[in-house]
Design a protein around this motif. Structure first.
Motif: not given
Length: 329
Positions: A182-207
């Motif tokens: 799950l955390v390898s696909l989505f940037n849910f890890h507590n210390y994943d970067n929410l701005r610049h980590f483009a390789k993971k999906l971010d469901p919190r970022r609006p399309a």
């Protein structure tokens, strides 16, 4: 608070009933049961727990007059409570939602209690694997020897998975693998970067098309009277007063269709403005009157009176604050 001091003055049955009601509140009324077979097994094989209890008693860790055996019995009862993946996921979602059950909208836990619970789950919820789980998954979780893993993604979601095969420390093998995937696909890890980590999906970022889709979704939910969907949208911080191309809101649609429960939810829970006008100058009350929805008319008329009273009170409070500021100048 330790178990021996829980609900002082209550007997064993009252304490157990209190906990069952509390857990059912967290689960939003979903299944919460009790396994007597598990309870008897826990009592018969709980030698280590008895040893720890007597050790704590020797070190005077129990309050005065506390019954250590009764505390252990209550503990064994709590260990024998049953949930399903569905009810466990609602409990996890309640923790993810700051203590408010997403099914009922009721506050079950305080924000401080949620913070403390998630901190414990993050640090020691996965037995001896807790440190590695915190490193690789980075989310609060709690496992059980039944093969269940309850996982919380704070402010996003809660889930429970179940797979009985366990590893050497008592965690579900597939459950841990699922959390890692799950955390390898989505940037849910507590210390994943929410701005610049483009390789993971971010469901919190609006399309780009989220704005139009959210309008369509909330309007369709209002049209069909789907209160559960409206509740999900409200809990996800969606603007329940957003308008379509005709400047109509969800309250307009629900009122015109005569969905009383949806109208009550939008007014009492979401506190939407009942005086918003569409492109033809009609309010939700006008729509209800036009289509002969008498029950909705009564609800909206009463809500309009309440809304005006609240606005009047708010205006008077703001005026009083301005006068106070002027007097200080």
């Amino acid at each position: 608070m330790i178990i021996s001091d829980f609900q002082p003055g209550s007997n064993k049955a009252e304490k157990f009933d209190y906990m069952m009601d509390f857990l059912k509140g967290m689960a939003g009324g979903e299944y919460v049961g009790f396994s007597n077979a598990t309870f008897q097994s826990e009592k018969e094989t709980g030698d280590r727990n008895y040893a720890i209890g007597y050790y704590l008693k020797e070190k005077r860790c129990f309050p005065g007059g506390a019954d250590m055996i009764a505390a252990l019995d209550f503990y064994f009862q709590l260990c024998s409570i049953e949930v399903t993946c569905e009810s466990g996921s609602v409990m996890a979602a309640t923790l993810a939602n700051g203590g408010i059950c997403p099914i009922t909208g009721e506050r079950v836990l305080s924000a401080e209690a949620v913070r403390n619970t998630l901190s414990l789950m993050h640090s020691c919820g996965m037995y001896d694997f807790s440190g590695q789980f915190a490193f690789h998954v980075g989310l609060p979780a709690k496992s059980g020897v039944s093969g269940a893993v309850l996982l919380v993604v704070p402010n996003i979601m809660g889930l429970m998975c179940w797979s009985p095969p366990l590893d050497k420390v008592g965690n579900s093998i597939r459950g841990i693998h699922f959390c890692q995937e799950l955390v390898s696909l989505f940037n849910f890890h507590n210390y994943d970067n929410l701005r610049h980590f483009a390789k993971k999906l971010d469901p919190r970022r609006p399309a780009g098309d989220d704005r139009s889709m959210s309008v369509i979704n909330v309007m369709f939910a209002a049209y069909s009277g789907d209160v559960s969907a409206l509740r999900r949208f409200a809990l996800s911080a969606m603007n329940m007063e957003q308008k379509d191309y005709d400047s109509r809101t969800a309250l307009h649609v629900a009122a015109a269709e005569g969905h009383v429960d949806a109208v009550v939810f939008l007014t009492e829970q979401c506190k939407v403005n009942p005086f918003i006008k569409d492109r033809w100058g009609n309010t939700p009350l006008d729509d209800a009157l036009q289509f002969g929805q008498e029950q909705v008319v009564q609800v909206l008329q009463e809500y309009q009176r309440v809304h005006l009273a609240l606005e009047s009170r708010s205006d008077s409070e703001d005026h009083g604050k301005l006068e106070a500021v002027d007097s200080m100048v």
